[in-house]
Design a protein around this motif. Structure first.
Motif, PDB file in Angstrom:
ATOM      1  N   LEU A  51       5.252-117.275 -11.202  1.00  0.00           N
ATOM      2  CA  LEU A  51       4.365-116.457 -12.023  1.00  0.00           C
ATOM      3  C   LEU A  51       2.907-116.760 -11.688  1.00  0.00           C
ATOM      4  O   LEU A  51       2.082-115.854 -11.556  1.00  0.00           O
ATOM      5  CB  LEU A  51       4.636-116.740 -13.505  1.00  0.00           C
ATOM      6  N   ALA A  52       2.577-118.045 -11.555  1.00  0.00           N
ATOM      7  CA  ALA A  52       1.214-118.441 -11.216  1.00  0.00           C
ATOM      8  C   ALA A  52       0.822-117.969  -9.820  1.00  0.00           C
ATOM      9  O   ALA A  52      -0.348-117.722  -9.539  1.00  0.00           O
ATOM     10  CB  ALA A  52       1.078-119.962 -11.315  1.00  0.00           C
ATOM     11  N   GLU A  53       1.805-117.818  -8.964  1.00  0.00           N
ATOM     12  CA  GLU A  53       1.528-117.428  -7.572  1.00  0.00           C
ATOM     13  C   GLU A  53       1.442-115.919  -7.389  1.00  0.00           C
ATOM     14  O   GLU A  53       0.557-115.424  -6.684  1.00  0.00           O
ATOM     15  CB  GLU A  53       2.624-117.990  -6.665  1.00  0.00           C
ATOM     16  N   SER A  54       2.349-115.168  -8.064  1.00  0.00           N
ATOM     17  CA  SER A  54       2.440-113.732  -7.763  1.00  0.00           C
ATOM     18  C   SER A  54       2.528-112.834  -8.986  1.00  0.00           C
ATOM     19  O   SER A  54       2.893-111.656  -8.853  1.00  0.00           O
ATOM     20  CB  SER A  54       3.656-113.469  -6.864  1.00  0.00           C
ATOM     21  N   GLY A  55       2.221-113.337 -10.165  1.00  0.00           N
ATOM     22  CA  GLY A  55       2.170-112.485 -11.340  1.00  0.00           C
ATOM     23  C   GLY A  55       3.510-112.241 -11.998  1.00  0.00           C
ATOM     24  O   GLY A  55       4.522-112.854 -11.656  1.00  0.00           O
ATOM     25  N   ALA A  56       3.514-111.304 -12.951  1.00  0.00           N
ATOM     26  CA  ALA A  56       4.699-111.022 -13.757  1.00  0.00           C
ATOM     27  C   ALA A  56       5.768-110.310 -12.938  1.00  0.00           C
ATOM     28  O   ALA A  56       5.503-109.755 -11.872  1.00  0.00           O
ATOM     29  CB  ALA A  56       4.316-110.189 -14.976  1.00  0.00           C
ATOM     30  N   SER A  57       6.967-110.305 -13.481  1.00  0.00           N
ATOM     31  CA  SER A  57       8.116-109.721 -12.789  1.00  0.00           C
ATOM     32  C   SER A  57       8.070-108.196 -12.831  1.00  0.00           C
ATOM     33  O   SER A  57       7.663-107.591 -13.827  1.00  0.00           O
ATOM     34  CB  SER A  57       9.409-110.225 -13.428  1.00  0.00           C
ATOM     35  N   LEU A  58       8.498-107.577 -11.750  1.00  0.00           N
ATOM     36  CA  LEU A  58       8.635-106.125 -11.697  1.00  0.00           C
ATOM     37  C   LEU A  58       9.906-105.707 -12.431  1.00  0.00           C
ATOM     38  O   LEU A  58      10.830-106.517 -12.600  1.00  0.00           O
ATOM     39  CB  LEU A  58       8.720-105.665 -10.246  1.00  0.00           C
ATOM     40  N   PRO A  59       9.997-104.440 -12.850  1.00  0.00           N
ATOM     41  CA  PRO A  59      11.253-103.955 -13.437  1.00  0.00           C
ATOM     42  C   PRO A  59      12.396-104.102 -12.428  1.00  0.00           C
ATOM     43  O   PRO A  59      12.169-104.024 -11.220  1.00  0.00           O
ATOM     44  CB  PRO A  59      10.955-102.478 -13.727  1.00  0.00           C
ATOM     45  N   PRO A  60      13.608-104.321 -12.896  1.00  0.00           N
ATOM     46  CA  PRO A  60      14.746-104.531 -11.980  1.00  0.00           C
ATOM     47  C   PRO A  60      14.910-103.430 -10.945  1.00  0.00           C
ATOM     48  O   PRO A  60      15.295-103.696  -9.800  1.00  0.00           O
ATOM     49  CB  PRO A  60      15.947-104.599 -12.931  1.00  0.00           C
ATOM     50  N   ASN A  61      14.611-102.150 -11.316  1.00  0.00           N
ATOM     51  CA  ASN A  61      14.814-101.034 -10.375  1.00  0.00           C
ATOM     52  C   ASN A  61      13.725-100.939  -9.316  1.00  0.00           C
ATOM     53  O   ASN A  61      13.806-100.110  -8.405  1.00  0.00           O
ATOM     54  CB  ASN A  61      14.907 -99.707 -11.138  1.00  0.00           C
ATOM     55  N   MET A  62      12.688-101.807  -9.403  1.00  0.00           N
ATOM     56  CA  MET A  62      11.617-101.793  -8.409  1.00  0.00           C
ATOM     57  C   MET A  62      11.616-103.054  -7.542  1.00  0.00           C
ATOM     58  O   MET A  62      10.867-103.123  -6.559  1.00  0.00           O
ATOM     59  CB  MET A  62      10.253-101.647  -9.111  1.00  0.00           C
ATOM     60  N   GLN A  63      12.410-104.007  -7.898  1.00  0.00           N
ATOM     61  CA  GLN A  63      12.404-105.268  -7.158  1.00  0.00           C
ATOM     62  C   GLN A  63      13.027-105.100  -5.780  1.00  0.00           C
ATOM     63  O   GLN A  63      14.080-104.482  -5.629  1.00  0.00           O
ATOM     64  CB  GLN A  63      13.146-106.341  -7.947  1.00  0.00           C
ATOM     65  N   GLY A  64      12.350-105.648  -4.777  1.00  0.00           N
ATOM     66  CA  GLY A  64      12.851-105.599  -3.405  1.00  0.00           C
ATOM     67  C   GLY A  64      12.510-104.331  -2.655  1.00  0.00           C
ATOM     68  O   GLY A  64      12.870-104.196  -1.478  1.00  0.00           O
ATOM     69  N   LEU A  65      11.815-103.372  -3.294  1.00  0.00           N
ATOM     70  CA  LEU A  65      11.461-102.113  -2.644  1.00  0.00           C
ATOM     71  C   LEU A  65      10.080-102.202  -2.004  1.00  0.00           C
ATOM     72  O   LEU A  65       9.203-102.921  -2.485  1.00  0.00           O
ATOM     73  CB  LEU A  65      11.479-100.965  -3.655  1.00  0.00           C
ATOM     74  N   THR A  66       9.881-101.464  -0.916  1.00  0.00           N
ATOM     75  CA  THR A  66       8.569-101.372  -0.288  1.00  0.00           C
ATOM     76  C   THR A  66       7.716-100.363  -1.040  1.00  0.00           C
ATOM     77  O   THR A  66       8.222 -99.589  -1.873  1.00  0.00           O
ATOM     78  CB  THR A  66       8.706-100.945   1.182  1.00  0.00           C
ATOM     79  N   ARG A 102      -0.056-109.598  -9.285  1.00  0.00           N
ATOM     80  CA  ARG A 102      -1.276-109.878 -10.059  1.00  0.00           C
ATOM     81  C   ARG A 102      -1.295-111.352 -10.452  1.00  0.00           C
ATOM     82  O   ARG A 102      -0.924-111.731 -11.566  1.00  0.00           O
ATOM     83  CB  ARG A 102      -1.356-108.981 -11.281  1.00  0.00           C
ATOM     84  N   SER A 103      -1.758-112.172  -9.537  1.00  0.00           N
ATOM     85  CA  SER A 103      -1.813-113.612  -9.758  1.00  0.00           C
ATOM     86  C   SER A 103      -2.935-113.958 -10.724  1.00  0.00           C
ATOM     87  O   SER A 103      -4.055-113.452 -10.593  1.00  0.00           O
ATOM     88  CB  SER A 103      -2.042-114.318  -8.422  1.00  0.00           C
ATOM     89  N   PRO A 104      -2.698-114.800 -11.723  1.00  0.00           N
ATOM     90  CA  PRO A 104      -3.769-115.193 -12.661  1.00  0.00           C
ATOM     91  C   PRO A 104      -4.937-115.856 -11.928  1.00  0.00           C
ATOM     92  O   PRO A 104      -4.792-116.345 -10.803  1.00  0.00           O
ATOM     93  CB  PRO A 104      -3.068-116.192 -13.599  1.00  0.00           C
ATOM     94  N   SER A 105      -6.084-115.862 -12.568  1.00  0.00           N
ATOM     95  CA  SER A 105      -7.249-116.531 -12.002  1.00  0.00           C
ATOM     96  C   SER A 105      -6.952-118.018 -11.814  1.00  0.00           C
ATOM     97  O   SER A 105      -6.022-118.552 -12.415  1.00  0.00           O
ATOM     98  CB  SER A 105      -8.466-116.344 -12.914  1.00  0.00           C
ATOM     99  N   GLN A 106      -7.778-118.680 -11.010  1.00  0.00           N
ATOM    100  CA  GLN A 106      -7.517-120.079 -10.693  1.00  0.00           C
ATOM    101  C   GLN A 106      -7.494-120.945 -11.947  1.00  0.00           C
ATOM    102  O   GLN A 106      -6.678-121.869 -12.057  1.00  0.00           O
ATOM    103  CB  GLN A 106      -8.574-120.601  -9.720  1.00  0.00           C
ATOM    104  N   LYS A 107      -8.365-120.649 -12.901  1.00  0.00           N
ATOM    105  CA  LYS A 107      -8.402-121.439 -14.136  1.00  0.00           C
ATOM    106  C   LYS A 107      -7.101-121.309 -14.913  1.00  0.00           C
ATOM    107  O   LYS A 107      -6.541-122.307 -15.396  1.00  0.00           O
ATOM    108  CB  LYS A 107      -9.581-120.986 -15.000  1.00  0.00           C
ATOM    109  N   MET A 108      -6.598-120.069 -15.044  1.00  0.00           N
ATOM    110  CA  MET A 108      -5.356-119.843 -15.767  1.00  0.00           C
ATOM    111  C   MET A 108      -4.161-120.386 -14.979  1.00  0.00           C
ATOM    112  O   MET A 108      -3.190-120.889 -15.550  1.00  0.00           O
ATOM    113  CB  MET A 108      -5.160-118.351 -16.035  1.00  0.00           C
TER     114      MET A 108
END
Length: 292
Positions: A51-66, A102-108
């Protein structure tokens, strides 16, 4: 109070304190939630690091898609704007395609990672060597600080399909994953000590005696699997030390075998002219090549 060093397979788990008067049923009710709770904390910590690296999870139907596939299918993540991290974000694409980037800012990010480190230390197997007991309160506190850190960074909460939120709400779906194989159920689990399985209907003192100052090493496993492997006679550090010692002795023996019986004649102390050269100042003379 009797001390129980709990292992699962060959891996150390945690150290607990109880009484010899506890029944086997109550002992299992004490151990299994702690064991499963530690697994949950570790799963959440792993997800928070992503989560800290790449943000919140995508919906299941969008995961792994280009991006092209998402546009072609006209899929939209309606949670991206609703669940944006506090303090802004830096876009960093998730190579696995599971998160929105959407990775959080460095402080977060530092808040999340610092809390993850603290939670891992609370339930670490290193606590065994330190003599620190792990209780259900320890697990609950670790979960609490993780939840607090996520709330600070995501005050609007994470999407309902995010694994972290699902773990906190106890609605996680682990079917078909390796994590599901690690979880134990109270009814299907057994605890072994000294080659004996603790039978339900008995108390701990029926196996270890009435001495409350006892410390034993127990192993958790699923029932029906037979007795677990016995502990090695020596630990890993002792084994390495022994191997090093015998290897050194073996090399010394090989060296002695190569030396002939009169090898000592080449030693300085066997040189009949050593004293003469010493008086003449002829010791430690280095001859240059080409000298005549």
């Amino acid at each position: 109070m009797v001390k129980l060093h709990i292992k699962k397979g060959d891996e150390d788990q945690f150290l607990i304190e109880t009484t010899v008067q506890i029944s086997v049923e109550d002992l299992m009710k004490l151990l299994i939630p702690i064991y499963n709770g530690r697994l949950k904390v570790n799963r959440i910590c792993s997800e928070i690091e992503m989560l800290a690296e790449s943000g919140a999870s995508l919906p299941p139907n969008m995961q792994g898609l280009t991006e092209e596939q998402v546009e072609e299918l006209r899929l939209v993540d309606e949670w991206t704007e609703k669940c944006s991290p506090s303090g802004g974000y830096d876009f960093k694409r998730d190579v696995m395609g599971r998160r929105n980037g959407r990775s959080p800012s460095q402080k977060m990010k530092d808040v999340l990672l610092k809390t993850v480190k603290e939670a891992k230390e609370m339930i670490s197997k290193k606590k065994i060597g330190e003599g620190v007991f792990v209780t259900q309160n320890t697990v609950d506190e670790a979960l609490s600080i993780l939840r607090g850190a996520v709330t600070i960074v995501y005050p609007m909460n994470l999407p309902p399909h995010d694994p972290i939120r699902m773990e906190f709400e106890n609605v996680e779906d682990l079917a078909g994953t390796q994590a599901s194989l690690e979880i134990l159920n109270i009814e299907d689990s057994a605890i072994w000590w000294a080659g004996k399985e603790f039978q339900r209907g008995k108390n701990l003192q029926d196996y270890v005696g009435k001495n409350e100052k006892t410390k034993i090493l127990c192993k958790l496993q699923k029932r029906g699997g037979g007795p677990p492997a016995r502990e090695p006679v020596v630990n890993e550090d002792e084994r390495k030390a022994m191997m090093s010692y015998y290897y050194k002795k073996q090399e010394e023996f090989k060296k002695l075998e190569k030396e002939s019986d009169d090898e000592y004649l080449n030693s300085d102390w066997c040189d009949n002219n050593a004293l003469k050269r010493q008086f003449q100042g002829m010791t430690d003379i280095k001859w240059k090549s080409g000298f005549r």
